[in-house]
Design a protein around this motif. Structure first.
Motif, short mmCIF file in Angstrom:
data_model
loop_
_atom_site.label_atom_id
_atom_site.label_comp_id
_atom_site.label_asym_id
_atom_site.label_seq_id
_atom_site.Cartn_x
_atom_site.Cartn_y
_atom_site.Cartn_z
N ASP A 64 48.41 39.09 39.58
CA ASP A 64 47.46 40.24 39.41
C ASP A 64 46.47 40.23 40.49
O ASP A 64 46.41 40.79 41.46
CB ASP A 64 46.94 40.40 37.95
CG ASP A 64 45.79 41.63 37.80
OD1 ASP A 64 45.82 42.09 39.05
OD2 ASP A 64 45.05 41.51 36.98
N GLU A 95 48.56 40.85 31.13
CA GLU A 95 48.13 41.60 32.37
C GLU A 95 49.64 42.12 32.83
O GLU A 95 49.46 43.20 33.65
CB GLU A 95 47.42 40.44 33.17
CG GLU A 95 46.59 41.13 34.21
CD GLU A 95 45.29 41.65 33.89
OE1 GLU A 95 45.21 42.87 33.50
OE2 GLU A 95 44.20 40.94 33.78
N HIS A 150 42.68 48.42 29.03
CA HIS A 150 41.31 47.49 29.55
C HIS A 150 40.24 47.96 28.65
O HIS A 150 39.40 47.02 28.22
CB HIS A 150 41.19 47.69 30.90
CG HIS A 150 42.03 46.30 31.78
ND1 HIS A 150 43.44 46.45 31.86
CD2 HIS A 150 41.66 45.32 32.42
CE1 HIS A 150 43.96 45.37 32.29
NE2 HIS A 150 42.79 44.63 32.78
N HIS A 179 41.58 37.20 28.36
CA HIS A 179 41.59 38.81 28.82
C HIS A 179 43.06 39.12 28.51
O HIS A 179 43.01 40.40 28.02
CB HIS A 179 41.28 38.58 30.28
CG HIS A 179 41.32 39.93 31.07
ND1 HIS A 179 40.52 40.95 30.44
CD2 HIS A 179 42.36 40.11 31.83
CE1 HIS A 179 40.83 42.04 31.27
NE2 HIS A 179 41.93 41.77 32.02
N VAL A 202 43.97 42.79 26.43
CA VAL A 202 44.54 43.81 26.96
C VAL A 202 45.79 44.35 26.16
O VAL A 202 46.03 45.39 26.00
CB VAL A 202 44.84 43.65 28.50
CG1 VAL A 202 45.60 44.83 29.10
CG2 VAL A 202 43.54 43.62 29.13
#
Ligand code: NAD
Ligand code: ZN
Length: 357
Positions: A130, A178, A240, A256, A260
């Motif tokens: 990413d 992600e 997000h 994270h 998500v």
């Protein structure tokens, strides 16, 4: 599949991502008297054999990663080290590490001498799949995450799969979350493929290369149109808005990418309740996402904090929450939704739905 990818940039023309298999060879090729290596201490220790050459080089800055290093003060410390190494405008900085190392080096290289060139060896799944492309650099200020930053892509990115072997499962799941968000903006096939293999991937990281290439390719198509995040790149906020609020109320104890993952599932649930998404599509996507969901439950005790965190999102308009909702795989859409009792009940309902399963 391709072994290199060229990204068009309005800042630098083009830059390239190469998937490499011989790290030593690549390092010895770029190790000339213009290069200064800036490397994450953990990565240097874990791969000390591969980095023998760099370790013996006098042009090396070792940094501590982790969110707490993404500050102005820490960047000043790194700049001081660079000055001691007699850094010059025509030098190039070679960053080796995860997203934190990337953000620090990208930021420094855009302000030092009004710009020095930099290259990047991403070593976490998040950075490989990413953040390594897309030109953004961000550092934190006071309690504000990613408040300061620039657009400054590296000249070259080298992806070496074997870095992934030393990552803990939590970092792999974060990267998978992600990637799932890129895959769902494109359709359902890749998302299903990765979720079907998730247990195998944890033990065999070589399976990730195929997904990393696809993830970067989906991102490439969008950032080449909207590098500066002014229009279509907003689709990548999918999951997000709801994910960031979860990270905030859990003090970043949930990674994270897993935040998500829950953020996408919740956005889909809300989309279904608003009749934007049909229940069948919700179920198909939920079956995929549930394999990467973190342990978390919305309750009467935490819902107030959560709604409060949602109300602080940068993308809001007035009192309304700017959320990316889903009309089905490959079909996301920005909507402004009220932060009201209906939303509160719908989020609590979502947790009851998860519990009932
Ligand atoms: P990180 O760089 O802090 O790495 C996480 C941890 O993994 C660190 O402890 C690091 O030392 C360790 N590590 C790195 N490589 C390793 C390896 N190969 N084996 C074992 N351990 C390894 O964090 P991250 O998760 O890579 O990135 C998160 C950061 O990236 C956040 O600050 C986020 O804001 C930023 N980010 C930036 C962009 C962008 O476009 N600039 C995009 C997404 C995220
Ligand atoms: Zn993200």
């Amino acid at each position: 599949m391709f072994n290199s990818l060229i990204i068009k940039s309005r800042i630098s023309g083009t830059y390239k991502v190469d998937f490499i298999t011989d790290l030593n060879n690549q390092l010895s090729q770029i190790n000339d008297n213009k290069s200064i290596f800036i490397i994450d201490k953990n990565v240097l220790n874990l791969f000390s054999e591969s980095f023998k050459l760099i370790k013996s080089s006098s042009r090396l800055v070792i940094i501590e990663s982790g969110e707490r290093s993404k500050t102005i003060e820490y960047c000043q410390f790194v700049i001081k080290n660079l000055i001691e190494l007699h850094v010059r405008k025509d030098n190039k900085l070679i960053a080796i590490g995860g997203g934190v190392t990337q953000d620090i080096v990208a930021f420094i290289s855009s302000i030092l001498f009004r710009g020095v060139s930099w290259e990047f060896f991403p070593t976490t799944l998040l950075a490989q799949s990413d953040s390594c492309i897309g030109s953004k650099s961000s550092i934190n200020f006071d309690s504000y995450k990613n408040l300061l930053g620039t657009f400054n892509p590296p000249k070259q990115i080298y992806i070496y799969n074997e870095f992934l072997n030393t990552l803990p499962e939590s970092e792999i799941r974060s990267g998978i979350g992600e990637m799932l968000h890129y895959f769902f903006t494109d359709g359902i096939n890749l998302a299903k493929e990765i979720s079907d293999q998730i247990n195998e991937i944890i033990f065999d990281r070589s399976r990730l290369e195929y997904f990393i290439k696809n993830s970067l390719n989906i991102k490439k198509k969008v950032i080449e149109i909207d590098e500066f995040d002014e229009s279509i790149r907003h689709i990548f906020n999918y999951g997000h808005t709801f994910g960031h609020a979860l990270e905030a109320i859990t003090n970043y104890s949930i990674s994270h990418g897993q935040s998500v993952t829950l953020g996408m599932d919740l956005a889909n649930y809300i989309s279904m309740k608003l009749e934007l998404l049909d229940p069948h599509s919700f179920k198909l996507m939920h079956e995929i996402l549930q394999k990467n969901l973190p342990e978390f439950e919305f309750t009467d005790e935490n819902i107030f904090n959560y709604l409060n965190a949602l109300s602080k999102d940068k993308k809001n308009k007035g009192d309304k929450i700017g959320a990316i909702l889903s009309k089905g795989p490959g079909k996301v859409e920005k909507r402004y939704i009220e932060n009201n009792d209906w939303l509160r009940e719908t989020i609590l309902d979502y947790s009851n739905f998860l519990k009932a399963k």
